[in-house]
Scaffold this motif. Structure first.
Motif, short mmCIF file in Angstrom:
data_model
loop_
_atom_site.label_atom_id
_atom_site.label_comp_id
_atom_site.label_asym_id
_atom_site.label_seq_id
_atom_site.Cartn_x
_atom_site.Cartn_y
_atom_site.Cartn_z
N PHE A 453 0.83 -1.20 0.00
CA PHE A 453 0.00 0.00 0.00
C PHE A 453 0.87 1.25 0.00
CE2 PHE A 453 -2.25 3.44 2.16
CZ PHE A 453 -3.44 3.48 1.47
N ILE A 454 1.90 1.27 0.86
CA ILE A 454 2.79 2.42 0.93
C ILE A 454 3.51 2.62 -0.40
CG2 ILE A 454 4.89 3.31 2.03
CD1 ILE A 454 3.90 1.96 4.62
N LEU A 455 3.90 1.52 -1.05
CA LEU A 455 4.55 1.60 -2.36
C LEU A 455 3.59 2.05 -3.45
CD1 LEU A 455 6.69 -1.67 -2.23
CD2 LEU A 455 7.59 0.65 -2.38
N GLY A 459 -4.26 -0.17 -3.50
CA GLY A 459 -4.91 0.96 -2.85
C GLY A 459 -6.12 0.48 -2.07
N ASN A 460 -6.70 1.38 -1.32
CA ASN A 460 -7.96 1.07 -0.63
C ASN A 460 -9.15 1.37 -1.52
OD1 ASN A 460 -6.99 1.73 2.79
ND2 ASN A 460 -7.83 -0.16 1.94
N ASP A 477 -2.92 10.19 -2.79
CA ASP A 477 -3.79 10.79 -1.79
C ASP A 477 -3.07 11.08 -0.46
OD1 ASP A 477 -6.38 10.56 -3.31
OD2 ASP A 477 -5.74 8.48 -3.32
N GLY A 478 -1.80 10.70 -0.39
CA GLY A 478 -1.01 11.04 0.80
C GLY A 478 -1.24 10.15 2.00
N ALA A 479 -1.97 9.05 1.84
CA ALA A 479 -2.24 8.15 2.97
C ALA A 479 -1.02 7.28 3.26
CB ALA A 479 -3.45 7.27 2.66
N ASN A 480 -0.73 7.09 4.54
CA ASN A 480 0.43 6.28 4.94
C ASN A 480 0.06 4.90 5.45
OD1 ASN A 480 2.45 8.24 4.37
ND2 ASN A 480 1.88 9.33 6.23
#
Length: 502
Positions: A453-455, A459-460, A477-480
Motif C-alpha cells: 500500500f505504501i509503495l 490501494g484502498n 492521496d497522501g495516505a500512509n
C-alpha cells in the motif's frame, strides 16, 4: 502551423537522470514546476534532495550544478557515491567499529574530497600560508584504509578485524609513525580547521554533489547477525547524513557560500528514522522533499505538474509549438476519443505519479509509432504490456530494499493466484490457506499488504451507496496506512502485469 511534427522528434527525456543531463538541450528541457530548484538555490540550509525513485532528484542536482558553473568563481564535483565508496568500504569492516568511528569515516570521505577540490583550484599570495598548511595536513592524512583502521583501533578502542589484510599491508601498518595527537579523530579536526582557514579567504565557492547513495554494494559490508541489507544501508546512510550535516555546519559558520549536497531516496530516509536520534531533524530542516502529487491527477492530469512537465518538454523540443496555447497543444498531441479516457490520463493512471513512469511510457510509444504525429488512446493501449513489464521491474527494485522483501514478493504471487482486482484481507487470508505449503514464505500478510500500500502497488477501495467507489492510493492521496476494514484494489499496471483483469 500547417503540419504536425512526428512524435519521434519530441524529447520527453530519459528514465535515468544522468543520461538526461547529457542532453544538449538539458537546460531548456528542465521544468521546475514545484519550485525545488529555487529552494535549492536560495536556501543555504538545504543540502538533502529527498524523493522516491523516479521523481527527478538527480535531474534537479545536475541542473543546479550546471547553472552554478555558469557563475564566476564556482568549482564543483559530482560524485556517484555507489562507485566512489565501494573500494573503501570493501576494506573497512564498517559494522564492527564503534558508531562514532563510522561517522568519522564519512567525515574523512567528505573532507578529503572537498580538500582535493580546493587544493586543485586555490592559489594566491594572501592565502599561501593556509594553503601550504592544508596541503601538508592533506598529505599527512592520506592513509590507506588498513592504516586508518589500525589507528582507529589503537586510539579509539574500536573492534576491528584485520585477519584478511594482506601481508604487505600488515608490514606497512607496523611501520606507521605515531601522530603527535595520537588520535585519528584529532587529525580529522586538524584537517577540518585547515580546510576552513583556506575557505574563509577563498574567492571561489565550492560544491560537492553525492548521488546514488542507495547503490552502494552492501555485499561488501559485513552486517551483524540477523540484520537485513535495508538495516545496514539505513545505518550507513544515517552516519553519512550526520557527517554531511557536520561539514555543512562548518561551511555555514564561516559564511563560505559553499555546500555539500546529496540525494536521498525517500524510502531509505524513512528507514533511517529508526537508527538515529537527530536524523529526522536534519531531514526536516535541511531536506527538499520532491513530490509530484496533485489532486488534479485524478480529474485533469493535463493540468497537473506532470501534464505541464510534458507540455514544457514538447514546446522545448519543437520550435513551431512554442507559440501555441498549452491547453490547445495538449489536445492536439493527445487525441481523446469519444467516451474514452484521454490517453495521457490513461498513462498517468498506470504509474506512481512520477515523471519516470510517464516518460518511460511515452518513450515506448515513440519507439513503436515513429511516424505518428499525435498520441491516441489506441496507441497507448497497444504498448501497455511492454510498459507494465518495466513497471513491475521498477516495483521490484523498490521492494528489494525492504526488510520483508521476500515475503512481499510471495504476497504478490498470492494476489495473482487469488485472481481478483478487488479483494479484502479476510478473503486473501482464506485463499492463502487453500495453498498453505506454497505460501509458507509469507511471514506477515498484514505487514506485506501495508508495504504494498505504501509503495502504491495496491490501494484502498471503499464502495458507496451510489456505486461510485472511493479509491485511495498512498502516492496520490497522501495516505500512509491502509484501512483493513475496506477492500483493496490492485494498481492498474500491476493488474495488467499479473493478468488479473484490465
Amino acid at each position: 502551423m500547417n503540419e504536425l511534427t512526428p512524435i519521434s522528434q519530441i524529447s520527453f527525456g530519459t528514465t535515468d537522470g544522468k543520461n538526461e543531463a547529457r542532453n544538449p538541450n538539458f537546460e531548456s528541457l528542465f521544468y521546475d514546476g514545484g519550485g525545488y530548484y529555487r529552494k535549492l538555490k536560495e536556501d543555504p540550509l538545504k543540502f538533502l534532495v529527498i524523493g522516491r525513485k523516479g521523481t527527478g532528484k538527480t535531474i534537479l542536482v545536475r541542473y543546479f550544478q550546471k547553472i552554478l558553473l555558469k557563475e564566476r568563481n564556482v568549482c564543483s564535483k559530482f560524485i556517484v557515491a555507489g562507485d566512489f565508496t565501494n573500494e573503501k568500504l570493501n576494506n573497512f569492516d564498517y559494522m564492527k567499529v564503534r558508531e562514532e568511528e563510522r561517522e568519522i569515516f564519512w567525515r574523512y570521505v567528505i573532507l578529503k574530497e572537498l580538500a582535493s577540490l580546493v587544493l586543485k583550484n586555490e592559489s594566491g599570495f594572501l592565502n599561501k600560508k593556509h594553503i601550504s598548511q592544508l596541503r601538508n595536513v592533506d598529505s599527512d592524512i592520506t592513509l590507506n584504509l588498513e592504516q586508518l583502521i589500525q589507528e582507529n583501533n589503537e586510539s579509539l578502542g574500536g573492534s576491528v578485524d584485520l585477519k584478511n589484510t594482506s601481508i604487505e599491508a600488515k608490514e606497512s601498518i607496523k611501520n606507521i609513525s605515531t601522530y603527535a595527537t595520537g588520535k585519528y579523530f584529532n587529525k580529522i579536526g586538524e584537517l577540518t580547521e585547515s580546510l576552513m582557514n583556506v575557505m574563509k579567504k577563498a574567492k571561489k565557492r565550492y560544491f560537492l554533489f553525492f548521488d546514488d547513495l542507495d547503490e552502494i554494494k552492501l555485499g561488501s559490508i559485513q552486517s551483524n547477525d540477523g540484520e537485513s541489507s535495508v538495516i545496514v544501508l539505513a545505518k550507513l546512510l544515517n552516519d553519512f547524513v550526520t557527517a554531511l550535516a557536520y561539514v555543512n555546519d562548518k561551511l555555514l559558520d564561516i559564511d563560505s557560500g559553499s555546500r555539500i549536497i546529496s540525494t536521498l531516496r525517500k524510502d531509505v530516509a524513512e528507514q533511517m528514522q529508526f537508527y538515529g536520534n537527530n536524523i529526522n531533524k536534519i531531514i526536516t530542516d535541511n531536506g527538499i522533499n520532491i513530490t509530484w502529487f496533485s489532486t488534479l491527477i485524478k480529474s485533469n492530469p493535463q493540468q497537473s505538474d506532470l501534464g505541464k512537465l510534458i507540455i514544457h518538454k514538447i514546446k522545448a523540443s519543437v520550435e513551431e509549438y512554442k507559440s501555441i496555447d498549452d491547453k490547445k497543444l495538449f489536445d492536439i498531441i493527445f487525441v481523446r476519443p469519444r467516451k474514452k479516457s484521454n490517453p495521457f490520463k490513461f498513462i498517468v493512471e498506470r504509474g506512481f505519479g512520477r515523471p519516470r513512469d510517464v516518460i518511460k511510457y511515452l518513450d515506448i510509444v515513440q519507439d513503436t509509432f515513429l511516424d505518428e504525429r499525435r498520441i491516441s488512446y489506441s496507441m497507448v493501449r497497444q504498448v501497455q504490456s511492454e510498459y507494465c513489464s518495466w513497471f513491475y521491474s521498477e516495483l521490484r527494485n523498490e521492494i528489494n530494499i525492504l526488510e520483508n522483501s521476500k515475503s512481499i514478493v510471495k504476497t504478490i504471487d498470492l494476489i495473482k493466484k487469488n485472481g481478483k482486482v478487488i479483494f479484502n484481507y479476510d478473503g486473501l487470508t482464506a485463499r492463502r490457506k487453500l495453498d498453505e505449503q506454497e505460501f509458507t514464505d509469507i511471514i506477515d500478510l498484514k505487514m506485506d499488504l501495508k508495504s504494498l500500500f505504501i509503495l502504491g502497488a495496491i490501494g484502498n477501495h471503499k464502495k458507496l451507496k451510489n456505486n461510485n467507489p472511493i479509491i485511495e492510493y498512498s502516492y496520490r492521496d497522501g495516505a500512509n496506512n491502509p484501512d483493513f476494514s475496506n477492500n483493496f484494489v490492485v494498481h492498474q499496471a500491476l493488474r495488467n502485469y499479473l493478468s488479473i483483469g484490465e
